[in-house]
Design a protein around this motif. Structure first.
Motif, PDB file in Angstrom:
ATOM      1  N   THR A 210       0.854  -1.195   0.125  1.00 15.17           N
ATOM      2  CA  THR A 210      -0.032  -0.011  -0.240  1.00 15.17           C
ATOM      3  C   THR A 210       0.943   1.273   0.005  1.00 15.17           C
ATOM      4  O   THR A 210       2.064   1.299   0.316  1.00 15.17           O
ATOM      5  N   TYR A 211       0.419   2.373  -0.511  1.00 16.52           N
ATOM      6  CA  TYR A 211       0.852   3.573  -0.209  1.00 16.52           C
ATOM      7  C   TYR A 211       0.225   4.542   0.432  1.00 16.52           C
ATOM      8  O   TYR A 211      -0.953   4.501   0.305  1.00 16.52           O
ATOM      9  N   ASN A 212       0.698   5.605   0.951  1.00 15.20           N
ATOM     10  CA  ASN A 212      -0.126   6.809   1.568  1.00 15.20           C
ATOM     11  C   ASN A 212       0.796   8.132   1.137  1.00 15.20           C
ATOM     12  O   ASN A 212       1.989   7.931   1.018  1.00 15.20           O
ATOM     13  N   ALA A 221      -4.114   7.650  -0.712  1.00 11.54           N
ATOM     14  CA  ALA A 221      -3.770   6.328  -0.232  1.00 11.54           C
ATOM     15  C   ALA A 221      -4.213   5.452  -1.466  1.00 11.54           C
ATOM     16  O   ALA A 221      -5.187   5.591  -2.326  1.00 11.54           O
ATOM     17  N   GLY A 222      -3.523   4.357  -1.375  1.00 12.05           N
ATOM     18  CA  GLY A 222      -3.974   3.215  -2.574  1.00 12.05           C
ATOM     19  C   GLY A 222      -2.900   2.083  -2.508  1.00 12.05           C
ATOM     20  O   GLY A 222      -2.330   1.736  -1.275  1.00 12.05           O
ATOM     21  N   SER A 223      -2.761   1.453  -3.390  1.00  8.19           N
ATOM     22  CA  SER A 223      -1.744   0.335  -3.585  1.00  8.19           C
ATOM     23  C   SER A 223      -0.903   0.361  -4.816  1.00  8.19           C
ATOM     24  O   SER A 223      -1.124   1.231  -5.546  1.00  8.19           O
ATOM     25  N   GLY A 236      -6.254   4.931  -4.995  1.00 12.04           N
ATOM     26  CA  GLY A 236      -7.331   4.671  -4.060  1.00 12.04           C
ATOM     27  C   GLY A 236      -8.228   5.518  -3.541  1.00 12.04           C
ATOM     28  O   GLY A 236      -8.871   5.824  -4.638  1.00 12.04           O
ATOM     29  N   THR A 392     -11.766  -0.828   6.337  1.00 12.06           N
ATOM     30  CA  THR A 392     -11.757  -0.570   4.893  1.00 12.06           C
ATOM     31  C   THR A 392     -13.095  -0.999   4.327  1.00 12.06           C
ATOM     32  O   THR A 392     -13.783  -1.867   4.796  1.00 12.06           O
TER      33      THR A 392
END
Length: 403
Positions: A210-212, A221-223, A236, A392
């Protein structure tokens, strides 16, 4: 006297006959045959070209019309790694890719490159073009000579010694670092962007895929998917605050969604966009701060009515463990909808270290108009985080408030 002579002649004849008789009756002596001993052929091991810093010295044009002597060989180099990848330098840019080696056959597959504008007179374009046309190689003493397709010419490299241990690797780790956006390099050179406030545009790649990060006044945020030098970022959720005029938040998010590969340029992370559209350059802002967790989901309602363009969404994460005490706010999402309609995405950051396992945490949602008048609110408890409840894809259903 005549009688003695006759006897002597007869005696000689008898001796001659006896000698002939003995020779005819004897067996011939066999001559031994000596077989030839095979001499072992020692195959010469192919020359080793991996793990060496090869520095470009010259280009020998077969026609003799466009020979090139490189004045600064240290600025044009390549290292062939044992795993079939290569990395190197084309003047002011870093390059990386893969290669295929089979005997004297050498095929170099261009991969990724930073795209800085090198000084006038640079040979970076020729260097990359020549490399992509290499087909074979030969050693000339300590020099590596790469032969180009269709006998177009030769690239001559000197041996610069063992490859430095700190040569940028194509698969350098990028997780756990606060990457701050400093510039966008447009391939066409027409829409370059210099970021005045890099700290406001950042991304952190987490170990779990994941990332933010931050896109100016909004959280994102997302992947992501990482495979060697391949980097695919899947957008995301994002807060939807209206950032000030001149903000680069939209460009930042759009560029991220088009990233396909990356390369390290010193301490900088360079993300290369789809279809060679350009590069995003990020500086290393140090270790990522303590990662905040998030509760994410959407807010919707059932009535068939549109929200006003100036509507605002407020969702709070609350600790509601104590029935006779005010709820403790753990985090919130508060942003204008900017004309968007339901379902409205949200992301509420919170400190996971502040969560107590036996406490109860719930969401409180409100939608108001531009004047602050309450339009929608949730009328049921929405538990999250503890007790097996989600963090989530939380669906929050609100009801209309009577005017």
């Amino acid at each position: 006297m005549k009688k003695f002579t006759l006897v002597f002649v007869m005696l000689l004849l008898a001796m001659a006959l006896a000698a002939c008789s003995g020779t005819a009756g004897s067996e011939p002596t066999a001559v031994p045959v000596v077989e030839a001993t095979a001499v072992p052929v020692v195959e010469e091991a192919p020359p080793t070209i991996t793990g060496i810093l090869w520095q470009w010295q010259e280009f020998q044009d077969t026609a003799g019309e466009n020979d090139i002597t490189v004045e600064n060989p240290a600025n044009y180099n390549i290292v062939f790694n044992e795993d079939g990848t290569y990395n190197g330098q084309a003047d002011c840019n870093r390059i990386a890719g893969s290669y295929t080696l089979d005997g004297a056959s050498l095929i170099i597959q261009p991969g990724i490159s930073t795209m800085a504008m090198c000084p006038e007179g640079s040979l970076d374009s020729q260097f990359n073009a020549f490399l992509s046309n290499v087909r074979t190689f030969v050693m000339d003493g300590d020099n590596l000579v790469m032969n180009l397709f269709a006998d177009a010419g030769n690239m001559v490299f000197s041996n610069g010694g063992p490859a430095p241990a700190d040569m940028p690797a194509e698969t350098a780790p990028i997780t756990g670092i606060l990457w701050q956006w400093v510039e966008f390099q447009d391939t066409a050179g027409e829409n370059d962007v210099t970021v005045d406030n890099p700290a406001n545009y950042n991304i952190v790649f987490n170990e779990d895929g994941t990332y933010n990060g931050q896109a100016d006044c909004n959280r994102i945020a997302g992947s992501y998917t990482l495979d060697g030098a391949s980097l695919i970022i899947q957008p995301g959720i994002s807060t939807m605050a209206m950032c000030p005029e001149g903000s680069l938040d939209a460009q930042f998010n759009a560029f991220l969604s088009n990233v396909r590969t990356f390369v390290m340029d010193g301490d900088n992370l360079v993300m290369n966009l789809f279809a060679d559209a350009g590069n995003m350059v990020f500086s290393n802002g140090g270790p990522a701060p303590v990662t905040m967790a998030e509760v994410t989901g959407t807010v919707s309602y059932l009535v068939r009515i549109a929200l006003p363009d100036d509507a605002n969404l407020l969702i709070q994460l609350q600790d509601t463990s104590l029935a006779d005490a005010p709820a403790v706010i753990m985090g919130e999402y508060n942003a204008p909808t900017n004309g968007a309609q339901v379902p409205l995405p949200f992301a509420i950051p919170y400190d996971p270290a502040a969560i107590v396992d036996n406490h109860t945490y719930t969401l409180s949602a409100r939608i108001t108009d531009g004047a602050g008048n309450l339009l929608f609110i949730n009328d049921t408890s929405i538990p999250v985080i503890t007790g097996g409840n989600p963090t989530t894809d939380v669906e929050v259903l609100v009801v209309q408030v009577s005017p």
